[in-house]
Design an enzyme around this catalytic site. Structure first.
Site, mmCIF file in Angstrom:
data_model
loop_
_atom_site.group_PDB
_atom_site.id
_atom_site.type_symbol
_atom_site.label_atom_id
_atom_site.label_comp_id
_atom_site.label_asym_id
_atom_site.label_seq_id
_atom_site.Cartn_x
_atom_site.Cartn_y
_atom_site.Cartn_z
ATOM 1 C CE LYS A 56 45.982 33.104 -16.941
ATOM 2 N NZ LYS A 56 45.502 33.291 -16.073
ATOM 3 C CG HIS A 72 46.427 33.586 -3.793
ATOM 4 N ND1 HIS A 72 45.654 32.233 -4.114
ATOM 5 C CD2 HIS A 72 46.473 34.573 -4.493
ATOM 6 C CE1 HIS A 72 45.527 33.332 -5.101
ATOM 7 N NE2 HIS A 72 46.206 34.120 -5.835
ATOM 8 C CG HIS A 77 47.794 39.211 -6.979
ATOM 9 N ND1 HIS A 77 47.383 38.041 -6.653
ATOM 10 C CD2 HIS A 77 48.178 38.364 -8.524
ATOM 11 C CE1 HIS A 77 47.686 37.418 -7.581
ATOM 12 N NE2 HIS A 77 47.557 37.358 -8.485
ATOM 13 C CG HIS A 84 49.611 32.649 -7.271
ATOM 14 N ND1 HIS A 84 50.305 33.077 -8.328
ATOM 15 C CD2 HIS A 84 48.529 33.849 -7.985
ATOM 16 C CE1 HIS A 84 50.930 34.007 -8.702
ATOM 17 N NE2 HIS A 84 49.099 34.492 -8.447
ATOM 18 C CD GLU A 133 44.247 25.815 -11.443
ATOM 19 O OE1 GLU A 133 43.709 26.939 -11.865
ATOM 20 O OE2 GLU A 133 44.099 25.806 -9.868
ATOM 21 C CD GLU A 140 50.879 36.865 -11.420
ATOM 22 O OE1 GLU A 140 51.462 36.080 -12.098
ATOM 23 O OE2 GLU A 140 49.456 37.320 -10.268
ATOM 24 C CG ASN A 163 47.354 28.245 -9.534
ATOM 25 O OD1 ASN A 163 47.219 28.903 -9.340
ATOM 26 N ND2 ASN A 163 47.500 26.767 -9.190
ATOM 27 N NE ARG A 174 43.603 27.919 -16.207
ATOM 28 C CZ ARG A 174 42.587 29.009 -15.934
ATOM 29 N NH1 ARG A 174 41.669 28.129 -16.883
ATOM 30 N NH2 ARG A 174 42.349 29.949 -16.163
ATOM 31 N NE ARG A 198 19.007 30.227 -14.725
ATOM 32 C CZ ARG A 198 17.611 29.950 -14.985
ATOM 33 N NH1 ARG A 198 16.961 30.321 -15.640
ATOM 34 N NH2 ARG A 198 17.215 29.113 -13.423
ATOM 35 C CE LYS A 201 42.698 29.481 -12.364
ATOM 36 N NZ LYS A 201 44.170 28.816 -11.601
HETATM 37 N N1 NAD Z 1 41.452 35.634 -13.504
HETATM 38 C C1 NAD Z 1 42.819 34.967 -12.889
HETATM 39 O O1 NAD Z 1 43.536 34.320 -14.195
HETATM 40 C C2 NAD Z 1 43.808 36.198 -12.684
HETATM 41 C C3 NAD Z 1 45.521 35.797 -12.672
HETATM 42 C C4 NAD Z 1 46.417 36.666 -11.529
HETATM 43 C C5 NAD Z 1 45.994 37.671 -10.796
HETATM 44 N N2 NAD Z 1 44.256 38.233 -11.040
HETATM 45 C C6 NAD Z 1 43.908 39.330 -9.834
HETATM 46 O O2 NAD Z 1 44.018 40.313 -10.693
HETATM 47 C C7 NAD Z 1 44.037 41.266 -9.236
HETATM 48 C C8 NAD Z 1 45.511 41.753 -9.856
HETATM 49 O O3 NAD Z 1 45.011 42.846 -10.634
HETATM 50 P P1 NAD Z 1 45.951 44.218 -10.936
HETATM 51 O O4 NAD Z 1 47.431 44.157 -9.786
HETATM 52 O O5 NAD Z 1 46.150 44.153 -12.182
HETATM 53 O O6 NAD Z 1 45.186 45.267 -9.164
HETATM 54 P P2 NAD Z 1 43.635 46.292 -9.764
HETATM 55 O O7 NAD Z 1 42.649 45.996 -10.407
HETATM 56 O O8 NAD Z 1 43.889 46.776 -8.537
HETATM 57 O O9 NAD Z 1 44.899 47.441 -10.779
HETATM 58 C C9 NAD Z 1 45.603 48.098 -10.115
HETATM 59 C C10 NAD Z 1 45.416 49.653 -9.377
HETATM 60 O O10 NAD Z 1 45.891 50.635 -11.270
HETATM 61 C C11 NAD Z 1 44.729 51.541 -10.923
HETATM 62 N N3 NAD Z 1 45.074 50.952 -12.561
HETATM 63 C C12 NAD Z 1 44.122 49.984 -12.940
HETATM 64 N N4 NAD Z 1 44.715 50.732 -14.237
HETATM 65 C C13 NAD Z 1 45.359 51.460 -14.674
HETATM 66 C C14 NAD Z 1 45.740 52.431 -15.915
HETATM 67 N N5 NAD Z 1 45.964 51.869 -16.611
HETATM 68 N N6 NAD Z 1 46.250 53.483 -15.278
HETATM 69 C C15 NAD Z 1 46.587 54.359 -14.023
HETATM 70 N N7 NAD Z 1 45.896 52.878 -13.099
HETATM 71 C C16 NAD Z 1 45.692 52.334 -13.851
HETATM 72 C C17 NAD Z 1 43.584 50.208 -10.111
HETATM 73 O O11 NAD Z 1 42.723 51.620 -10.214
HETATM 74 C C18 NAD Z 1 44.249 50.189 -9.088
HETATM 75 O O12 NAD Z 1 44.254 51.176 -8.269
HETATM 76 C C19 NAD Z 1 44.055 40.033 -7.523
HETATM 77 O O13 NAD Z 1 42.743 40.199 -7.561
HETATM 78 C C20 NAD Z 1 44.576 38.760 -8.811
HETATM 79 O O14 NAD Z 1 44.094 37.991 -7.172
HETATM 80 C C21 NAD Z 1 43.359 36.921 -11.154
HETATM 81 ZN ZN ZN Z 2 47.929 36.453 -9.396
#
Ligand code: NAD
Ligand code: ZN
Length: 363
Positions: free
Chosen positions: A229, A254, A266, A250, A239, A187, A247, A243, A123, A145
């Site tokens: 942010k 998405h 992404h 997005h 949101e 972003e 998006n 907030r 929980r 999020k």
């Molecule tokens: N929660 C939120 O507010 C929010 C906001 C924006 C995006 N997101 C989410 O984030 C995700 C995208 O994140 P991302 O672009 O970081 O992708 P990701 O987590 O897939 O990372 C990208 C790649 O980089 C590699 N990697 C990570 N750190 C590394 C480093 N320092 N050196 C070498 N390789 C490294 C990972 O293994 C992966 O292959 C999506 O799923 C998206 O929906 C969430």
């Molecule tokens: Zn995003």
């Protein structure tokens, strides 16, 4: 550099520390120790090798003995309920209970899943984020999020659950491929486009230094994005209004990720979403054509692709967008720019404008 994300509920507030070495950061280990808990490190397989094992050793060397490292394969296809369940089952089988602290170290996929595990495990247990991609440093690690994808779409299951702390170690960027650096910059551009035209000017002027990973420039930009942010999150944690402006890009982004089965990442999909939604704003006479040209020029400064690499039908896209979380009664809504730095709350748009923008992306 320390920033505080202070939501209206004090218990949901936390610090974001931007440093150049986690191991040398004077507050990190003492902070972890204050929890007096068993630690589970959640990460993906790539980051486990690069940084996860090192983190485990750092924690062990500080006297912490019960540390479990859980890693899962990288990529959106593994951002699922099944992965969440695997992590939970591993923790349960190792006897981890409510007295656990979760540390998620990795990109946005890891921070989203790690946060979601923490939100529901026994929980709810506290969690700390160590973002290692630029995108996670400036966006995914802030605001609480959490969630996973389902076969029908992106991030459709999840919740808002704030971390207890965020540690950004910019040295991690030295191993991040250029492609992922660009995705983070998308972003950052989004932050400027919805909130601060002077940040867009900064990104225009500093394109070379940003891409050369000049640390002072990057740190300034990361802090600027985090502040933007945080401001949106602080004023509207759940949101209900402001907030949702985050998006921008997005709704289309998405949907592109979903319909390409994540062949587009992404960041790549959001880049195209930003352009398409900006084009819609031009056609609706909200945004000037010159502003769209400015956005296109900014993208080209960072070699960000402005064209869809494959043909996608408007029907397929529309169906995917009806499942977007901002959709109301199966009608998608979009954040439109009424000028750079001046976004409008999500609104419905006649389907012909969406089609026109998608056609334009595929020219
Ligand atoms: N929660 C939120 O507010 C929010 C906001 C924006 C995006 N997101 C989410 O984030 C995700 C995208 O994140 P991302 O672009 O970081 O992708 P990701 O987590 O897939 O990372 C990208 C790649 O980089 C590699 N990697 C990570 N750190 C590394 C480093 N320092 N050196 C070498 N390789 C490294 C990972 O293994 C992966 O292959 C999506 O799923 C998206 O929906 C969430
Ligand atoms: Zn995003």
């Amino acid at each position: 550099m320390k920033l505080t994300c202070a939501t209206t509920r004090p218990k949901h507030s936390y610090d974001i520390e931007i440093c150049r070495s986690l191991a040398l950061n004077p507050t990190f280990l003492p902070f972890i120790k204050t929890f007096k808990r068993r630690v589970v490190i959640v990460t993906d397989t790539t980051v486990a090798t690069l940084y996860g094992e090192r983190l485990r050793q750092l924690l062990e060397s500080s006297g912490l003995s019960e540390i479990l490292l859980c890693s899962f394969p990288e990529g959106e296809r593994f951002k699922t309920r099944a992965t969440k369940e695997n992590i939970e089952d591993t923790m349960l089988s190792c006897g981890y209970g409510r007295d656990s602290l979760l540390i998620a170290i990795g990109g946005g996929i890891v921070t989203d899943i790690g946060g979601y595990v923490a939100a529901t495990y026994c929980r709810g247990i506290p969690y700390i984020l160590i973002p290692t991609t630029l995108l996670a440093m400036v966006d995914a690690s802030i605001g609480g999020k959490t969630g996973v994808n389902t076969s029908l779409g992106k991030n459709l299951v999840g919740c808002i659950y704030q971390p207890t702390g965020v540690y950004v170690d910019v040295s991690c960027l030295s191993t991040l491929p250029d492609k992922n650096i660009r995705e983070g910059i998308v972003e950052m551009m989004k932050h400027g486009l919805i909130a601060d035209v002077s940040y867009i000017e900064f990104l225009e002027k500093k394109a070379k230094a940003m891409q050369a990973l000049d640390l002072p420039t990057l740190e300034d930009a990361i802090a600027c994005s985090c502040r933007i942010k945080m401001e949106f999150v602080e004023q509207d944690e759940e949101e209900r209004g402001k907030r949702s402006l985050l998006n921008f890009g997005h709704t289309i982004g998405h949907a592109l990720e979903t319909v390409t089965d994540y062949a587009l990442s992404h960041g790549e999909a959001v880049a195209l979403g930003i352009l398409a939604e900006a084009k819609m704003a031009v056609d609706l006479q909200l945004l000037s054509p010159q502003s769209l040209d400015r956005i296109m020029s900014l993208f080209s400064l960072y070699a960000i692709s402005t064209r869809l690499p494959q043909k996608i039908s408007e029907n397929t896209m529309w169906d995917a967008m009806t499942l977007d979380k901002k959709a109301v009664q199966k009608t998608p809504r979009f954040v439109l720019l009424n000028g750079i730095g001046n976004p409008l709350l999500p609104t419905q748009v006649e389907r012909e404008y969406v089609k026109k923008a998608l056609d334009w992306l595929q020219q």
